[in-house]
Design a protein around this motif. Structure first.
Motif, PDB file in Angstrom:
ATOM      1  N   ASN A   1       0.862  -1.181   0.000  1.00  0.00           N
ATOM      2  CA  ASN A   1       0.000   0.000   0.000  1.00  0.00           C
ATOM      3  C   ASN A   1       0.898   1.231   0.000  1.00  0.00           C
ATOM      4  N   ILE A   2       1.298   1.654  -1.168  1.00  0.00           N
ATOM      5  CA  ILE A   2       2.250   2.759  -1.305  1.00  0.00           C
ATOM      6  C   ILE A   2       1.594   4.088  -0.947  1.00  0.00           C
ATOM      7  N   LEU A   3       0.338   4.281  -1.341  1.00  0.00           N
ATOM      8  CA  LEU A   3      -0.330   5.568  -1.132  1.00  0.00           C
ATOM      9  C   LEU A   3      -0.736   5.804   0.319  1.00  0.00           C
ATOM     10  N   ASN A   4      -0.995   4.739   1.058  1.00  0.00           N
ATOM     11  CA  ASN A   4      -1.489   4.854   2.436  1.00  0.00           C
ATOM     12  C   ASN A   4      -2.702   5.785   2.523  1.00  0.00           C
ATOM     13  N   ARG A   5      -3.591   5.659   1.534  1.00  0.00           N
ATOM     14  CA  ARG A   5      -4.841   6.426   1.455  1.00  0.00           C
ATOM     15  C   ARG A   5      -4.611   7.935   1.349  1.00  0.00           C
ATOM     16  N   LYS A   6      -3.423   8.350   0.898  1.00  0.00           N
ATOM     17  CA  LYS A   6      -3.148   9.759   0.630  1.00  0.00           C
ATOM     18  C   LYS A   6      -3.357   9.976  -0.863  1.00  0.00           C
ATOM     19  N   PHE A   7      -4.604  10.294  -1.221  1.00  0.00           N
ATOM     20  CA  PHE A   7      -4.961  10.384  -2.629  1.00  0.00           C
ATOM     21  C   PHE A   7      -4.659  11.755  -3.230  1.00  0.00           C
ATOM     22  N   ASP A   8      -4.369  12.752  -2.418  1.00  0.00           N
ATOM     23  CA  ASP A   8      -4.047  14.081  -2.932  1.00  0.00           C
ATOM     24  C   ASP A   8      -2.573  14.096  -3.307  1.00  0.00           C
ATOM     25  N   GLN A   9      -2.321  14.079  -4.580  1.00  0.00           N
ATOM     26  CA  GLN A   9      -0.951  14.039  -5.067  1.00  0.00           C
ATOM     27  C   GLN A   9      -0.553  15.410  -5.591  1.00  0.00           C
ATOM     28  N   ALA A  10       0.727  15.762  -5.466  1.00  0.00           N
ATOM     29  CA  ALA A  10       1.218  17.059  -5.926  1.00  0.00           C
ATOM     30  C   ALA A  10       1.248  17.125  -7.453  1.00  0.00           C
ATOM     31  N   LYS A  11       1.640  16.057  -8.088  1.00  0.00           N
ATOM     32  CA  LYS A  11       1.739  16.031  -9.543  1.00  0.00           C
ATOM     33  C   LYS A  11       0.493  15.348 -10.115  1.00  0.00           C
ATOM     34  N   LYS A  12      -0.061  15.929 -11.184  1.00  0.00           N
ATOM     35  CA  LYS A  12      -1.270  15.391 -11.789  1.00  0.00           C
ATOM     36  C   LYS A  12      -0.972  14.032 -12.431  1.00  0.00           C
ATOM     37  N   MET A  13      -1.900  13.101 -12.297  1.00  0.00           N
ATOM     38  CA  MET A  13      -1.810  11.754 -12.854  1.00  0.00           C
ATOM     39  C   MET A  13      -0.617  10.969 -12.304  1.00  0.00           C
ATOM     40  N   ASN A  14      -0.159  11.328 -11.120  1.00  0.00           N
ATOM     41  CA  ASN A  14       0.931  10.603 -10.483  1.00  0.00           C
ATOM     42  C   ASN A  14       0.432   9.259  -9.971  1.00  0.00           C
ATOM     43  N   ALA A  15      -0.767   9.248  -9.400  1.00  0.00           N
ATOM     44  CA  ALA A  15      -1.369   8.015  -8.906  1.00  0.00           C
ATOM     45  C   ALA A  15      -2.824   7.989  -9.363  1.00  0.00           C
ATOM     46  N   ILE A  16      -3.189   6.904 -10.004  1.00  0.00           N
ATOM     47  CA  ILE A  16      -4.563   6.752 -10.464  1.00  0.00           C
ATOM     48  C   ILE A  16      -5.223   5.681  -9.610  1.00  0.00           C
ATOM     49  N   VAL A  17      -6.331   6.046  -8.990  1.00  0.00           N
ATOM     50  CA  VAL A  17      -7.029   5.145  -8.085  1.00  0.00           C
ATOM     51  C   VAL A  17      -8.433   4.921  -8.628  1.00  0.00           C
ATOM     52  N   SER A  18      -8.884   3.677  -8.604  1.00  0.00           N
ATOM     53  CA  SER A  18     -10.246   3.405  -9.044  1.00  0.00           C
ATOM     54  C   SER A  18     -10.853   2.341  -8.145  1.00  0.00           C
ATOM     55  N   ASP A  19     -12.157   2.218  -8.271  1.00  0.00           N
ATOM     56  CA  ASP A  19     -12.884   1.222  -7.505  1.00  0.00           C
ATOM     57  C   ASP A  19     -13.664   0.375  -8.489  1.00  0.00           C
ATOM     58  N   LEU A  20     -13.380  -0.893  -8.543  1.00  0.00           N
ATOM     59  CA  LEU A  20     -14.112  -1.798  -9.421  1.00  0.00           C
ATOM     60  C   LEU A  20     -15.203  -2.466  -8.597  1.00  0.00           C
ATOM     61  N   THR A  21     -16.407  -2.040  -8.827  1.00  0.00           N
ATOM     62  CA  THR A  21     -17.530  -2.547  -8.059  1.00  0.00           C
ATOM     63  C   THR A  21     -18.491  -3.248  -9.000  1.00  0.00           C
ATOM     64  N   TYR A  22     -19.020  -4.373  -8.571  1.00  0.00           N
ATOM     65  CA  TYR A  22     -19.990  -5.112  -9.350  1.00  0.00           C
ATOM     66  C   TYR A  22     -21.349  -4.452  -9.157  1.00  0.00           C
ATOM     67  N   VAL A  23     -21.869  -3.829 -10.194  1.00  0.00           N
ATOM     68  CA  VAL A  23     -23.111  -3.076 -10.087  1.00  0.00           C
ATOM     69  C   VAL A  23     -24.148  -3.693 -11.001  1.00  0.00           C
TER      70      VAL A  23
END
Length: 116
Positions: A69-91
């Motif tokens: 877990n590199i991000l440790n739930r810190k989703f606010d990144q200084a550089k744009k598109m540095n970390a892309i996070v998504s949620d794959l949910t069965y809907v």
């Protein structure tokens, strides 16, 4: 004709609708419209049962690797598109109405802009 339709319907264990009954009648040499078959079925209270969509959850081995877990739930990144996070949910989603037909063939965004 009514007796034939009732016989085919009961032999199918109340599963056949107008389309399949029409096919069975055409095999026996009768040419009857689906509307007439439907009218006879309504008059005799013959309602076909239908299957409901089932969902099977498939267990897969992909994406089950232990990843740090590199991000440790810190989703606010200084550089744009540095970390892309998504949620794959069965809907389970389905459309009860035709969206484009009800919006005069505009996208929802265009429709809001035009008629707001």
């Amino acid at each position: 004709m009514v007796h034939l339709i009732k016989t085919i319907f009961k032999r199918s264990r109340s599963h056949y609708g107008t389309r399949k009954i029409k096919i069975e009648l055409s095999k026996k040499g009768y040419q009857v419209s689906r509307r007439r078959i439907g009218r006879i079925m309504r008059e005799n209270c013959l309602v076909s049962s239908y299957t409901v969509k089932h969902y099977k959850l498939h267990k897969t081995s992909c994406n089950n690797d232990k990843i740090d877990n590199i991000l440790n739930r810190k989703f606010d990144q200084a550089k744009k598109m540095n970390a892309i996070v998504s949620d794959l949910t069965y809907v389970n989603w389905y459309n009860n109405i035709r969206v484009h037909g009800s919006l005069d063939y505009h996208t929802p965004k265009e429709y809001r802009e035009l008629f707001s």
